[in-house]
Design an enzyme around this catalytic site. Structure first.
Site, PDB file in Angstrom:
ATOM      1  N   ASP A 102       0.925  -1.224  -0.056  1.00 17.88           N
ATOM      2  CA  ASP A 102       0.051  -0.107   0.024  1.00 17.88           C
ATOM      3  C   ASP A 102       0.851   1.242   0.214  1.00 17.88           C
ATOM      4  O   ASP A 102       2.064   1.249   0.402  1.00 17.88           O
ATOM      5  CB  ASP A 102      -0.927  -0.072   0.996  1.00 17.88           C
ATOM      6  CG  ASP A 102      -1.899  -0.986   1.480  1.00 17.88           C
ATOM      7  OD1 ASP A 102      -2.272  -1.612   0.359  1.00 17.88           O
ATOM      8  OD2 ASP A 102      -2.473  -1.402   2.440  1.00 17.88           O
TER       9      ASP A 102
HETATM   10  N1  URA Z   1      -1.295  -5.974   3.635  1.00 15.56           N
HETATM   11  C1  URA Z   1      -1.882  -4.695   3.877  1.00 15.56           C
HETATM   12  O1  URA Z   1      -2.821  -4.270   4.553  1.00 15.56           O
HETATM   13  N2  URA Z   1      -1.019  -4.020   3.275  1.00 15.56           N
HETATM   14  C2  URA Z   1       0.089  -3.863   2.472  1.00 15.56           C
HETATM   15  O2  URA Z   1       0.712  -2.961   2.001  1.00 15.56           O
HETATM   16  C3  URA Z   1       0.397  -5.373   2.604  1.00 15.56           C
HETATM   17  C4  URA Z   1      -0.176  -6.294   3.101  1.00 15.56           C
END
Ligand code: URA
Length: 240
Positions: A102
């Protein structure tokens, strides 16, 4: 010389199986001639075209990055934000991230132009373990940790059991640091799993990807994988 379907998969055209189908259905030309024979061998100087689009064969490159927060993990961003690819310097090949982190998640991200390995690493059948360190609001209870270890369904999405550990708690601030190891790579998986048990994520970092760690890197830095590390990833995903 390599088998045509292997080259197509390696260059990220499609998976090896899908590449075989492309060849058998007459959509692939080598040096101007349609090739439907799966065993066909091609070399660096052969011109391969799929559906009229030339396939470029570049030297493979494998990068391990410590992705900082506030950088997007796609190769291009339509809003013009900085991408992880912008952070890698001195590489002429067109590389792309293996899976996603993310925008507000930091941590270990692989980038490569090896489509076949990238496909395998993100395929549910081969997905390797990934360890995340999360700062959460709330102090995890035994029951909450147990729920994480049992797996769960959230809004119709099923998450396999995770390995979960409490690293530390801050009783005053009512926050904790939790480690979660999962082998899937579903959208926002760690945030969703933790939120579902009542532990919203404040900060998230991916610390480990299979046997690979962030050792020696600061946020924003990256390094080439060593040949033996690439070999180990190939072994883990059944390519050798
Ligand atoms: N899980 C999440 O919630 N975000 C990420 O970036 C990776 C795994």
């Amino acid at each position: 010389m390599e088998r045509l379907q292997k080259v197509l998969a390696h260059d990220g055209v499609a998976s090896r199986r899908q590449s075989e189908k492309l060849i058998m259905s007459g959509r692939v030309r080598v040096n101007g001639t349609v090739v439907t024979e799966l065993g066909t061998k091609v070399g660096a100087h052969d011109k391969i075209v799929v559906d009229g689009v030339p396939v470029t064969t570049e030297a493979p490159v494998y990068i391990l990055m410590y992705k900082p927060r506030s950088v997007i993990s796609t190769a291009n961003d339509d809003k013009g934000r900085k991408t992880v690819v912008d952070l890698v310097e001195g590489i002429s090949q067109r590389i792309y991230p293996v899976g996603r982190l993310d925008y507000d998640t930091a941590g270990l991200l692989l980038l490569t132009n090896d489509g076949e390995l990238a496909n395998r690493l993100t395929h549910p059948k081969y997905e390797v373990e990934k360890t995340y360190i999360a700062k959460v609001t709330g102090i995890p209870t035994n029951d909450e940790m147990k729920s994480l270890r049992q797996g769960m369904t959230v809004e119709g999405e099923t998450y396999a059991p995770a390995k979960g550990k409490i690293i530390s708690v801050d009783d005053k601030k009512k926050t904790a640091i939790v480690s979660l190891t999962i082998h899937e790579g579903k959208n926002h998986q760690v945030k969703k799993m933790l939120a579902a048990v009542g532990l919203p994520v404040e900060k998230l970092k991916r610390e480990q990807y299979g046997f690979l760690t962030l050792k020696g890197l600061n946020a924003g830095e990256s390094r080439h994988l060593k040949p033996e590390e690439v070999k180990e990833l190939r072994r883990l995903t059944g390519l050798i």
